[in-house]
Design an enzyme around this catalytic site. Structure first.
Site, mmCIF file in Angstrom:
data_model
loop_
_atom_site.group_PDB
_atom_site.id
_atom_site.type_symbol
_atom_site.label_atom_id
_atom_site.label_comp_id
_atom_site.label_asym_id
_atom_site.label_seq_id
_atom_site.Cartn_x
_atom_site.Cartn_y
_atom_site.Cartn_z
ATOM 1 N N GLU A 134 0.843 -1.184 0.000
ATOM 2 C CA GLU A 134 0.000 0.000 0.000
ATOM 3 C C GLU A 134 0.891 1.251 0.000
ATOM 4 O OE1 GLU A 134 -2.815 0.383 3.220
ATOM 5 O OE2 GLU A 134 -3.733 2.123 2.292
ATOM 6 N N GLY B 160 3.528 2.182 10.895
ATOM 7 C CA GLY B 160 3.251 1.329 12.051
ATOM 8 C C GLY B 160 3.018 -0.128 11.692
ATOM 9 N N MET C 18 0.638 -2.933 8.614
ATOM 10 C CA MET C 18 -0.106 -3.029 7.362
ATOM 11 C C MET C 18 -1.053 -4.225 7.396
ATOM 12 S SD MET C 18 -0.727 -1.851 4.395
ATOM 13 C CE MET C 18 -2.002 -2.614 3.416
ATOM 14 N N GLU D 214 -5.296 -2.847 12.702
ATOM 15 C CA GLU D 214 -5.035 -3.685 11.517
ATOM 16 C C GLU D 214 -6.049 -4.821 11.442
ATOM 17 O OE1 GLU D 214 -3.172 -2.175 9.632
ATOM 18 O OE2 GLU D 214 -2.128 -0.923 11.091
ATOM 19 N N GLU E 123 -9.579 4.382 6.457
ATOM 20 C CA GLU E 123 -8.717 4.798 7.564
ATOM 21 C C GLU E 123 -9.463 5.569 8.657
ATOM 22 O OE1 GLU E 123 -6.192 3.357 8.040
ATOM 23 O OE2 GLU E 123 -5.495 2.677 6.069
HETATM 24 N N1 B3K Z 1 -2.909 0.982 5.690
HETATM 25 C C1 B3K Z 1 -1.598 1.115 6.257
HETATM 26 C C2 B3K Z 1 -0.885 2.349 5.828
HETATM 27 C C3 B3K Z 1 -0.142 2.231 4.572
HETATM 28 C C4 B3K Z 1 0.706 3.438 4.334
HETATM 29 C C5 B3K Z 1 1.307 3.411 2.998
HETATM 30 N N2 B3K Z 1 2.197 4.526 2.748
HETATM 31 C C6 B3K Z 1 -1.614 1.049 7.738
HETATM 32 C C7 B3K Z 1 -2.905 1.355 8.379
HETATM 33 O O1 B3K Z 1 -3.436 2.447 8.296
HETATM 34 O O2 B3K Z 1 -3.454 0.474 8.970
HETATM 35 ZN ZN ZN Z 2 -5.340 1.851 8.780
#
Ligand code: B3K
Ligand code: ZN
Length: 899
Positions: free
Chosen positions: A136, A275, A277, A312, A334
């Site tokens: 991502e 943090g 993924m 997550e 998010e």
């Molecule tokens: N979805 C990922 C973040 C990805 C960042 C990419 N540059 C972590 C999270 O928000 O859970």
């Molecule tokens: Zn997230």
């Protein structure tokens, strides 16, 4: 020209802006994706068999196919078994176009990549002893040619082949085959039955140990849970496992969401840009967000692990089962998932404490972003580099928008709305419009005006005035809203804002009889009401109000706004000591602290001596009563006694006077330390340092209050107290107390403290040098030191064996802590800090553009400083801008900051 050269960004070209209005459905979709990774030292060969078909929803049938691809070396490409010749396709900038493509076909590409040389930590890369991925937002294109966009969802089967020194081979979904391969190698094949976009793909190969547990879902299915780490970290996984099980249960109970695969895996990686993924069934985590044990991890660290594991995990539904149509919709997953994890933490710990923590973060960092050159709505209209939009706005403000929806709909309707959303869109890639529509349909509420929160940036201002009429016993609140201009929009239409209120009378909360409205039944009492502001100005009238009340406004911070009401100090003392809303008690304490700091600042700015400053007895008494209030959660007492941070005060300022803020805040703290010495001593000495560590909310609260007391006491500079602090450092059985003591020693300007700090720092490193995450805390405490000469110290630490300029956690611990969290030193010495930061960014620009771009934040705020500082900061931005080969990441932030 080779494919690699072709896919490099052209340096002389201005990066392209991508617009939401240009969105088009893909011409092709991918039914199945079969991947084979042959991992060798120095290079990996990726074979990708894609089953493509024309998208029936496309306007016209596509006759050519453009796949994304970056930093790839193409070995061969075949369509339905026929090797394509150079005339059949063409390379573009980060893509390949294949001509004359049929309605449905199979495309086999073979490409070579070099994970060992990948320092961007995006795509497939090597971290210490293992191979891992981060896809991502747009990292999959660094693995193979693909339709790397979230609205292309495909069923993945992945085979990983590697040397046996990497015994653990993982990918998404279920393990369907494994065995021996040629040359004494081995393989594993994974199949993920849920179709997903490429950004959720993951692969790991390494020599990993793991802990294992299981979870029985609400329908009785057994799920295997595994956490993989380097063998040395196996003793630090328990807390993450407990957090995972709690999250799985909570999501069933609160949202009706059951886990869907037979296995859920977490892998901890030391080199990671953020943090963690949420890859389907195979979450990859920064070690800092999964490893925890009392001896090495602070309370904040424990809480972070719990929060990130939950976040997550919750993405499995809010993000994976229902995903984003395009990256403009990022807050769809998010904002919602942050809201979900924050409610989870509130349910497991203390709701008010969690709210105070979230709001503090929002008001310092997100409000600053919303007022700066990178301001954007939670659903942006355009971007140059999507990695720059993983922001406080998308995440934290996005979560506030969901929280407001939950407030407006009420618990039951909100749940109906989320149920409908998950049911209606399962397996789809959707938009924030779809989310709001599900909530509106399920609740019957009109949310059309509310949707402006998605398209208008900026922090709204509320001006509140009131009037009490003794004769009619009517009390009216008049609320005006406005919102400052932001880059995307100069004039804002009024927002739909839920404002939770109560009225305090002399004997407690007054009953509320809002004219022309139903009482708020949800809370079960009539002392609490949610006002809905929709116009630019509106008056709300309360009847049968028997005395002039003190209004408790924006309870629980019911909207992400800046509220102004002319509270007297007496009003604030009333609110701080007995508002029934815990959040507003804290908020009153912060307002009181601010008033005192502003007073001190005016003295400082007149050039007068702060040492002579006094606080009057009433204010001291109010703080004292907080310290003695047995009904308060200890964590709340700790937060109420902590003055607003320098970062928050700076955000509120038109022009930031770094020295005035720092010295005035310190002066007020010193007075409180002197005046409340007895109480602080009482708290400190009553604390039993020998008790066994527990990461429970109560135990964390007690430690935080005791360490706040220690912080105040150390300001007195007394040898005896400094020795007590050093004793805490030496004898504490947990990292929270060790770090609290070390931080105080390092920051105390007294000869004895300097000596003891030196030896404690040496001792600390000696003891923990093999624990990377602990070493990061050691770097951070030194980089954050507010005493002089810290920049020189930071520079010398860059040469220390403990530092690694390629590891994002180390960069954050040393460089970001100094530049972002140590204002008094970063802004000192005629711009030396600015030049230092620009030097780091220039190196990182080629090495790791995402981290380079993140580090820029303090320089982007240049317009908020004195003319002299503005000039110096701007000059550094211009120096960065003049660099050849700027990454899109850095280019976007620097150019927007200079615009
Ligand atoms: N979805 C990922 C973040 C990805 C960042 C990419 N540059 C972590 C999270 O928000 O859970
Ligand atoms: Zn997230």
């Amino acid at each position: 020209m080779t494919a690699v050269e072709q896919s490099l960004p052209a340096n002389n070209l201005q990066p392209k802006t991508i617009y939401l209005k240009d969105y088009q459905v893909p011409g092709y979709l991918i039914k199945t994706t079969d991947l084979r990774f042959e991992i060798y030292e120095g290079e990996t060969i990726v074979s990708a068999m894609l089953h493509l078909y024309r998208n029936p929803a496309a306007q016209a049938p596509a006759t050519q196919l453009t796949l994304h691809g970056a930093d790839l070396e193409l070995v061969s490409i075949a369509l339905d078994g026929k090797i394509l010749s150079a005339d059949d396709y063409e390379f573009g900038e980060e893509n390949i176009t294949i001509f004359n493509t049929p309605a449905e076909f199979k495309l086999l590409t073979i490409t070579k990549i070099k994970p060992e040389a990948n320092t961007s930590l995006e795509g497939l890369y090597r971290s210490r002893t293992m191979y891992c991925t981060q896809c991502e937002a747009e990292g999959f294109r660094k693995i193979t040619y693909y339709l790397d966009r979230p609205d292309v969802m495909s069923e993945f089967t992945t085979t990983v082949v590697a040397d046996k020194k990497y015994p653990v081979l993982l990918s998404n979904g279920n393990l369907i085959d494994q065995g021996e391969a040629d040359n004494d190698r081995h393989f594993a094949t994974w199949h993920d039955p849920f179709k997903k976009p490429a950004y959720l793909f993951a692969l790991v190969a390494g020599d990993l140990a793991h802990i294992e547990d299981s979870f029985t879902t609400c329908t009785g299915r057994e799920v295997a849970l595994k956490i993989f780490v380097e063998p040395k970290d196996l003793d630090k996984c328990e807390h993450a496992m407990t957090s995972l099980k709690n999250s799985m249960r909570w999501d069933e109970q609160v949202y009706g969401r059951e886990y869907d695969l037979n296995i859920f895996m977490i892998v901890a990686v030391d080199d990671f840009n953020m943090g963690a993924m949420e890859n389907k069934g195979l979450n990859i985590f920064n070690t800092s967000c999964v490893l925890a044990k009392p001896e090495t991890t602070t309370d904040a660290g424990f809480q972070r692990v719990e929060g990130v594991v939950a976040h997550e995990y919750f993405h499995n539904w809010s993000g994976n089962r229902v995903t984003c149509r395009d990256w403009f919709q990022l807050s769809l997953k998010e904002g919602f998932t942050v809201y979900r994890d924050s409610e989870f933490s509130a349910d497991l710990g203390s709701r008010t404490v969690k709210r105070v923590e979230d709001v503090s973060l929002l008001r310092t960092l997100q409000f600053a972003e919303d007022a700066g050159p990178m301001a954007h709505p939670i659903r942006p209209e355009s971007y140059i580099e999507i990695s720059n939009f993983y922001t406080m706005t998308i995440y934290e403000k996005g979560a506030e928008i969901i929280r407001m929806l939950a407030t407006l709909l009420g618990k039951e309707n909100f749940r109906k709305g989320t149920d409908l959303y998950f049911e209606r869109h399962d397996g789809q890639a959707v938009t924030t419009e779809d989310f709001v529509a599900a909530l509106a349909d399920a609740s019957g509420r009109d949310l059309s005006q509310f949707k402006r929160w998605y398209s208008q940036a900026g922090t709204p201002r509320l001006q509140v005035t009131d009037h009490y009429d003794e004769n009619t016993q009517e009390y009216s609140l008049t609320i005006k809203q406005s919102c400052p201009p932001t880059p995307e929009c100069q004039t804002k239409l009024p927002f739909h804002i839920p404002i939770a209120v109560g009225l305090l009378g002399s004997a407690g909360d007054l009953p509320l009889y809002l004219k022309d409205a139903e009482p708020d039944f949800e809370t079960g009492d009539n002392t609490h009401q949610v006002l809905e502001l929709t116009a630019a100005e509106q008056t709300f009238v309360f009847q049968r109000v028997q005395e002039k009340p003190v209004p408790s406004l924006l309870r629980g911070f019911s909207a992400p706004v800046k509220l102004q009401y002319g509270y007297s100090r007496a009003d604030l003392i009333v609110l701080m000591s007995r508002d029934s809303d815990g959040f507003n008690r804290w908020e009153a304490s912060q307002q009181l602290g601010l008033q005192a700091i502003y007073f001190a600042m005016s003295i400082y700015q007149r050039g007068e001596n702060l040492a002579a400053l006094q606080l009057d007895a009433e204010l001291i008494a109010a703080y004292r009563s907080v310290l003695q209030d047995e009904s308060l959660d200890k964590a709340m007492v700790a937060y109420m006694l902590s003055l607003p941070t320098e970062a928050y005060i700076s955000e509120l300022a038109e022009v930031v006077d770094v020295e005035a803020i720092h010295h005035s805040r310190s002066a007020i703290r010193k007075i409180l330390a002197r005046e409340l010495r007895t109480e602080f001593m009482g708290i400190y000495t009553a604390y039993d340092h020998t008790q066994a560590y527990a990461a429970t909310a109560d135990a964390i609260a007690a430690r935080s209050l005791k360490n706040v007391a220690l912080g105040y006491l150390m300001l007195l500079g007394e040898d005896e107290l400094i020795r007590a602090c050093e004793q805490q450092y030496r004898t504490a059985n947990n990292m929270t107390d060790v770090m609290a003591a070390l931080t105080q020693l390092v920051n105390t300007d007294a000869p004895l403290a300097h000596t003891l700090a030196e030896s404690a720092l040496a001792d600390f490193y000696q003891r923990w040098q093999d624990e990377s995450l602990v070493v990061n805390q050691w770097l951070m405490v030194q980089a954050s030191c507010a005493l002089p000469n810290t920049l020189a110290k930071v520079k010398s630490l860059q040469q220390h064996p403990a530092y690694d300029g390629k590891n994002p956690n180390k960069i954050r611990a040393l460089i970001a802590s100094f530049c972002n969290g140590n204002a008094i030193n970063f802004h000192a010495d005629a711009g030396a800090g600015y030049a230092f930061l620009a030097d780091q960014i220039i190196v990182l620009n080629t090495q790791n553009p995402q981290i380079a771009s993140r580090l820029l934040t303090p320089l982007t705020k240049w317009k908020k400083y004195s003319p002299e500082r503005q000039g110096l900061m701007k000059a550094e931005l211009e120096r960065i801008m003049a660099e050849p080969a700027l990454s899109k990441d850095v280019f976007e932030v620097v150019s927007k900051s200079l615009a």
